[in-house]
Write a protein that holds these residues in place. Structure first.
Motif, mmCIF file in Angstrom:
data_model
loop_
_atom_site.group_PDB
_atom_site.id
_atom_site.type_symbol
_atom_site.label_atom_id
_atom_site.label_comp_id
_atom_site.label_asym_id
_atom_site.label_seq_id
_atom_site.Cartn_x
_atom_site.Cartn_y
_atom_site.Cartn_z
ATOM 1 N N HIS A 130 0.835 -1.210 0.000
ATOM 2 C CA HIS A 130 0.000 0.000 0.000
ATOM 3 C C HIS A 130 0.865 1.254 0.000
ATOM 4 O O HIS A 130 1.944 1.285 0.606
ATOM 5 C CB HIS A 130 -0.986 0.010 1.172
ATOM 6 N N ASP A 162 6.726 0.950 6.253
ATOM 7 C CA ASP A 162 5.275 0.681 6.191
ATOM 8 C C ASP A 162 4.623 1.701 5.275
ATOM 9 O O ASP A 162 4.168 2.730 5.748
ATOM 10 C CB ASP A 162 4.698 0.736 7.610
ATOM 11 N N ASP A 163 4.547 1.507 3.961
ATOM 12 C CA ASP A 163 4.866 0.283 3.282
ATOM 13 C C ASP A 163 5.403 0.616 1.889
ATOM 14 O O ASP A 163 5.307 -0.162 0.968
ATOM 15 C CB ASP A 163 3.574 -0.563 3.242
ATOM 16 N N GLU A 196 -4.991 1.660 2.745
ATOM 17 C CA GLU A 196 -4.865 0.554 3.706
ATOM 18 C C GLU A 196 -4.948 1.043 5.146
ATOM 19 O O GLU A 196 -5.549 0.390 6.012
ATOM 20 C CB GLU A 196 -3.522 -0.170 3.492
ATOM 21 N N GLU A 197 -4.355 2.201 5.416
ATOM 22 C CA GLU A 197 -4.289 2.677 6.806
ATOM 23 C C GLU A 197 -5.655 3.106 7.337
ATOM 24 O O GLU A 197 -5.794 3.435 8.515
ATOM 25 C CB GLU A 197 -3.269 3.823 6.934
ATOM 26 N N GLU A 224 2.323 -7.164 3.082
ATOM 27 C CA GLU A 224 3.167 -6.743 4.206
ATOM 28 C C GLU A 224 2.803 -7.548 5.457
ATOM 29 O O GLU A 224 1.726 -8.152 5.511
ATOM 30 C CB GLU A 224 2.924 -5.266 4.507
HETATM 31 ZN ZN LIG Z 1 1.153 -1.111 6.315
#
Ligand SMILES: [Zn+2]
Ligand SMILES: CCCCCCCC/C=C\CCCCCCCC(=O)NCC(=O)O
Ligand SMILES: [Zn+2]
Length: 508
Positions: A130, A162-163, A196-197, A224
Motif C-alpha cells: 500500500h 510501512d509500506d 490501507e491505513e 506486508e
Molecule cells: Zn502497512
C-alpha cells in the motif's frame, strides 16, 4: 502395616516423575532441526550495476517525499495520491510500456497490474502493498518525515518500513526483470492500495472485487506483515523469520456518555467525563484473558523451541504443560503481549469545550486486536461485563481474526516464500506466525486460502516502535534486500513445483 501402601505411592510418584521428564525431553530433543537444505540449486541472485543501485534508492526517496497521508476514514491527501500515480509512471517506464503488463487504476488512486505468463495452466499469484501512510508530525524526528533524507546509511521517512519499501521494492523488481527480458511462465498480479491505513475499502477491497468478478483464483497472495527479527525475541541468538499465516481480528468500540449540560459552578455528582473515564479505566485495568497456546502461535513457539537454551527450550516444546508460564513471560512486553491475548488500546477521547461548561457528551474509541482463538462477539461480551454501566452507550465495527493459511510441506506459496527468505536473508529458522497488525490482504479471502504476510526487512530491537512512530527508517542495504527479495520471489514462483527441502539431520 501402613509402610507398604506408602512405598507403593512413592514408587508411583517416582515413576510418574521419570515418565514426565522423559516425555518433556523426548518432545524437546526429537524436534526436527531448523536447518534445512534445499534440494535444487535455486534461482540466481540478481547482480545489480552501480547505476541500478542508485536508481532504486532514488526511487524510494522520491516515493517518501510524496506525503500520501491517510488522516482519517474520510480524509486523505488526494493531491499527493495523484502525484504518486504520475511518479510511478515516470519511475518505472519498462512496466508501463511492456506488452506483458496490463495496467488499470482502481478506486481512482490504487493500482492493479497483471503480468502475463506463457503457461495458462499455472494459477497466478499476487503481490500486494500500500502507498498510503499514517500521519507524521515533524516533532521528535531526527530529519523531516517526508524528506527521504539519508543519515548514517539509513533512509528516513514515513513509509520506509510501512509500506513504500514494499511498493517500490515490488515495482523496482519487476522493472529490473523486464529490463532483463524476463518472460514468466506463471502469470501474476500486483496490487497497490491507496487507503490501507483506513481500512482499504476503496483500494484493496475494490481490487479484490474486480478480480473476483473475473473469476480469478490465486495460488497465493503475499502482503506486508511480519519480518526477519534479529534479537527481538529474547532468548534467541540468531535472526528468525516469521511469515504471517493469519492476522488478528479487530474492533473499534465507540463509547458515548450523555448527561445534562450546565454551569461548572453547580456540577452533578457524576459527569459524562467521569462515567466515561471509569469505563475506560475498567477496560484498561482488566486485560482480556490470555489465549496463549490456543491459536497458531503454538506452532510458532514449538518450531522455535530449538532456538532457546535450557530450560526455555523444554518449556517451549511442551506448551501442553508450560503455556501458562510462557504466557506470563511474554506478557511483560507490549510486542509479545500482543501474541498472548486480544489487546485493548485506548486511542481517542473527546469531551468538553470550555472550562466552565459541563459537557453534554463524552466520547471515546477503544481499539481491540483479537487473538485468533477468540471472536469479536466473545470480546464484546467480555467488554459489556467489564463496563457494567448502562449509561455508557456502545457501538462498534468489528471483524474476526482471519482463517489460518496452509503452511505444510506441500503448499506452493508458503514453501516458495520460505525458500525465497532463505535465499535472500540466509536466515533459519523460517516459521509461521500471527500478524498483529491488519493488512489489505484480509479482503482477498475469496480469491485464495493461501494468504501470507511478510515484509522483507530485518527488524532489530528498538525498530518495532518505528512502525507508525518516530524516525521510521530503512538501511540502504536493507532496501536493496527488499528489491532482491521480490526479484527472487518472482523467479522462484515461476515454477510448477513446490520447492523441496530436507532437514539437515536427515542427511547421511
Ligand atoms: Zn502497512
Ligand atoms: C515473541 C515476540 C514476537 C513479537 C512479534 C512482533 C513482530 C512484529 C513485526 C512486525 C510488525 C507487524 C506490523 C504489521 C503490519 C501492520 C500494518 C498496519 O499498520 N496496518 C494497519 C493497522 O494494523 O492498523
Ligand atoms: Zn501501517
Amino acid at each position: 502395616m501402613w509402610k507398604k501402601p506408602v512405598l507403593v505411592l512413592v514408587g508411583v510418584f517416582i515413576t510418574g516423575v521419570v515418565v514426565l521428564v522423559a516425555v518433556l525431553l523426548l518432545r524437546t530433543y526429537t524436534l526436527p532441526e531448523n536447518k534445512v537444505a534445499w534440494q535444487d540449486k535455486g534461482a540466481p541472485r540478481i547482480v545489480l550495476g552501480e547505476k541500478e543501485r542508485e536508481e532504486l534508492l532514488k526511487a524510494l526517496k522520491a516515493a517518501i517525499r510524496i506525503p500520501t497521508v491517510s488522516f482519517s476514514e474520510t480524509e486523505q491527501n488526494t493531491t499527493a495520491l495523484a502525484e504518486f500515480d504520475e511518479f510511478i509512471h515516470r519511475a518505472f517506464p519498462e512496466i508501463f510500456k511492456s506488452i506483458l503488463v496490463t495496467y488499470e487504476s482502481v478506486g481512482k488512486y490504487s493500482h492493479l497490474f497483471h503480468v502475463q505468463g506463457s503457461n495458462n495452466s499455472l494459477q497466478p499469484y499476487m503481490l500486494l502493498a500500500h502507498l498510503d501512510v499514517v500521519p507524521a508530525p515533524a516533532e521528535g524526528w531526527d530529519v523531516p518525515p517526508f524528506s527521504g533524507e539519508e543519515k548514517d546509511g539509513y533512509i528516513y521517512g514515513r513509509g520506509t518500513i510501512d509500506d513504500k519499501n514494499c511498493v517500490i521494492g515490488i515495482l523496482q523488481a519487476l522493472e529490473f526483470h523486464l529490463k532483463r527480458k524476463f518472460q514468466p511462465l506463471r502469470s501474476f498480479y500486483i496490487g497497490i492500495g491507496h487507503d490501507e491505513e483506513i481500512g482499504g475499502r476503496h483500494g484493496a477491497m475494490k481490487i479484490a472485487e474486480k478480480l473476483e468478478a473475473k473469476g480469478v483464483k490465486l495460488a497465493f497472495l503475499l502482503d506486508e506483515g511480519l519480518a526477519v527479527l534479529d534479537g527481538v525475541i529474547q532468548g534467541t541468538s540468531r535472526p528468525i523469520a516469521l511469515i504471517g499465516i493469519t492476522e488478528k481480528g479487530g474492533i473499534d468500540l465507540n463509547l458515548t456518555v450523555n448527561s445534562s449540560p450546565g454551569h461548572s459552578s453547580m456540577p452533578p455528582r457524576e459527569s459524562s467525563i467521569g462515567i466515561l473515564s471509569a469505563a475506560l479505566s475498567r477496560l484498561e485495568q482488566n486485560p482480556m484473558p490470555s489465549k496463549f497456546g490456543k491459536g497458531p502461535e503454538r506452532s510458532m513457539f514449538e518450531q522455535l523451541a530449538r532456538e532457546f537454551s535450557f530450560p526455555l527450550n523444554v518449556m517451549m516444546a511442551n506448551l501442553w504443560l508450560f503455556a501458562p508460564v510462557i504466557s506470563r513471560i511474554l506478557e511483560q512486553t507490549p510486542s509479545s503481549n500482543a501474541i498472548v491475548r486480544t489487546t485493548t488500546a485506548l486511542t481517542i477521547v473527546n469531551a468538553g469545550i470550555k472550562s466552565n461548561v459541563i459537557p453534554p457528551t463524552a466520547r471515546a474509541t477503544v481499539n481491540f486486536r483479537i487473538h485468533p482463538a477468540q471472536t469479536a462477539d466473545e470480546v464484546m461480551n467480555i467488554v459489556k461485563n467489564t463496563i457494567m454501566d448502562d449509561r455508557v452507550n456502545l457501538s462498534n465495527e468489528s471483524f474476526d481474526p482471519l482463517p489460518i493459511s496452509p503452511y505444510d510441506e506441500e503448499n506452493f506459496g508458503y514453501q516458495t516464500l520460505k525458500r525465497t527468505i532463505s535465499d535472500v536473508f540466509s536466515v533459519e529458522p523460517v516459521v509461521p506466525g500471527v500478524c498483529i497488525g491488519n493488512t489489505d490482504s484480509r479482503h482477498f479471502g475469496n480469491l485464495t486460502a493461501s494468504i501470507y504476510k511478510f515484509s522483507p526487512v530485518v527488524m532489530k530491537p528498538g525498530d518495532l516502535s518505528r512502525f507508525h512512530g518516530l524516525n521510521e527508517r530503512i538501511s540502504k542495504e536493507g532496501f536493496e534486500s527488499v528489491v532482491q527479495f521480490y526479484y527472487r520471489l518472482i523467479q522462484n514462483s515461476d515454477s510448477d513445483k513446490v520447492p523441496r527441502h530436507r532437514h539437515v539431520s536427515e542427511e547421511l
